[in-house]
Write a protein that holds these residues in place. Structure first.
Motif, PDB file in Angstrom:
ATOM      1  N   ASN A  31       0.650  -1.318   0.161  1.00 25.51           N
ATOM      2  CA  ASN A  31       0.059  -0.024   0.033  1.00 25.51           C
ATOM      3  C   ASN A  31       0.942   1.284   0.023  1.00 25.51           C
ATOM      4  N   CYS A  32       1.850   1.426  -1.134  1.00 24.77           N
ATOM      5  CA  CYS A  32       2.684   2.442  -0.910  1.00 24.77           C
ATOM      6  C   CYS A  32       1.912   3.632  -1.167  1.00 24.77           C
ATOM      7  N   LYS A  33       2.218   4.919  -0.518  1.00 28.97           N
ATOM      8  CA  LYS A  33       1.377   6.138  -0.702  1.00 28.97           C
ATOM      9  C   LYS A  33       1.785   6.589  -2.011  1.00 28.97           C
ATOM     10  N   GLY A  34       0.874   7.008  -2.797  1.00 36.04           N
ATOM     11  CA  GLY A  34       1.247   7.585  -4.238  1.00 36.04           C
ATOM     12  C   GLY A  34       1.508   6.476  -5.252  1.00 36.04           C
ATOM     13  N   LEU A  69       5.512  -8.739 -14.990  1.00 33.33           N
ATOM     14  CA  LEU A  69       4.619  -9.188 -13.850  1.00 33.33           C
ATOM     15  C   LEU A  69       4.642  -7.864 -12.883  1.00 33.33           C
ATOM     16  N   SER A  70       3.473  -7.494 -12.799  1.00 29.56           N
ATOM     17  CA  SER A  70       3.450  -6.044 -12.110  1.00 29.56           C
ATOM     18  C   SER A  70       2.201  -6.249 -11.066  1.00 29.56           C
ATOM     19  N   GLY A  71       1.996  -5.320 -10.473  1.00 31.12           N
ATOM     20  CA  GLY A  71       0.880  -5.112  -9.439  1.00 31.12           C
ATOM     21  C   GLY A  71      -0.071  -4.168  -9.180  1.00 31.12           C
ATOM     22  N   GLY A  72      -0.414  -4.413  -7.861  1.00 26.84           N
ATOM     23  CA  GLY A  72      -0.440  -5.486  -7.058  1.00 26.84           C
ATOM     24  C   GLY A  72       1.027  -5.773  -6.651  1.00 26.84           C
TER      25      GLY A  72
END
Length: 163
Positions: A31-34, A69-72
Motif C-alpha cells: 500500500n505505498c503512498k502515491g 509481472l506487476s501489481g499489486g
C-alpha cells in the motif's frame, strides 16, 4: 492454473524495454503512498484468469519483447506467476517482475526465491513518493533498482542493470 489479476495491457512500452504484455496482479500488502496502481491493492478485487490464456495472448502478439509481472504484488501469487514466467521463456520472451520487496528479502524467503529466479530482471523496492523520479527508466522512485537476476546469482549479490 488460475491467477487473480487487476488487468492486462498487451502493448505496454513503460513496463520494461520493447513492447510488453503486462500482467497486473491483484492484491498488495505494501500500500505505498502515491502508488500508480492503487486499484490493485485490495485482495478481494480483480478477477481470475487462467495462466494459459495469458500465455496465449503473448503468443498471439509477434511484436512483444517480453512479459512484465506487476501489481499489486506478484509475490502474493508465487505459483501462477512462476508458471507465467516459465511459459513466457518457453515462447522466447524475457520476463521482468516488479515487486515492493527488495532483492535481499526475496533471496531470504524460500517461498519467494523461485519466482524471483524465474525472471530475467526484478525491479525491487517499494515506491517512495518523496523519491519519485522520471529520470530513471522503468522505476517510479529512485530507491528502486533494476536487478539482473542471472548476474546477481553468479556474483552472490544484487547486480544492477541499466536499460
Amino acid at each position: 492454473m488460475r491467477v487473480k489479476i487487476a488487468g492486462i495491457v498487451n502493448d505496454s512500452i513503460v513496463d520494461g524495454p520493447g513492447l510488453r504484455l503486462t500482467v497486473f496482479s491483484q492484491g498488495c500488502p505494501h500500500n505505498c503512498k502515491g502508488c500508480h496502481n492503487p486499484q490493485t491493492h485490495d485482495f478481494d478485487g480483480g478477477y481470475y484468469i487462467d495462466t494459459d490464456e495469458i500465455i496465449e495472448m503473448a503468443s498471439n502478439n509477434p511484436l512483444l519483447s517480453g512479459v512484465t509481472l506487476s501489481g499489486g504484488e506478484p509475490f502474493m501469487q508465487v505459483q501462477p506467476m512462476a508458471e507465467i514466467a516459465e511459459k513466457a521463456h518457453e515462447i522466447g520472451l524475457n520476463v521482468i517482475i516488479y515487486t515492493g520487496y527488495t532483492w535481499e528479502e526475496l533471496m531470504a524467503n524460500e517461498g519467494f526465491r523461485g519466482l524471483a529466479l524465474a525472471a530475467d530482471y526484478v525491479v525491487d523496492g517499494q515506491f517512495a513518493e518523496a523519491l519519485r523520479t522520471l529520470d530513471m527508466p522503468f522505476v517510479g522512485s529512485s530507491n528502486q533498482r533494476v536487478i539482473d537476476v542471472k548476474k546477481s546469482m553468479e556474483r552472490g549479490k544484487a547486480v544492477l542493470h541499466e536499460f
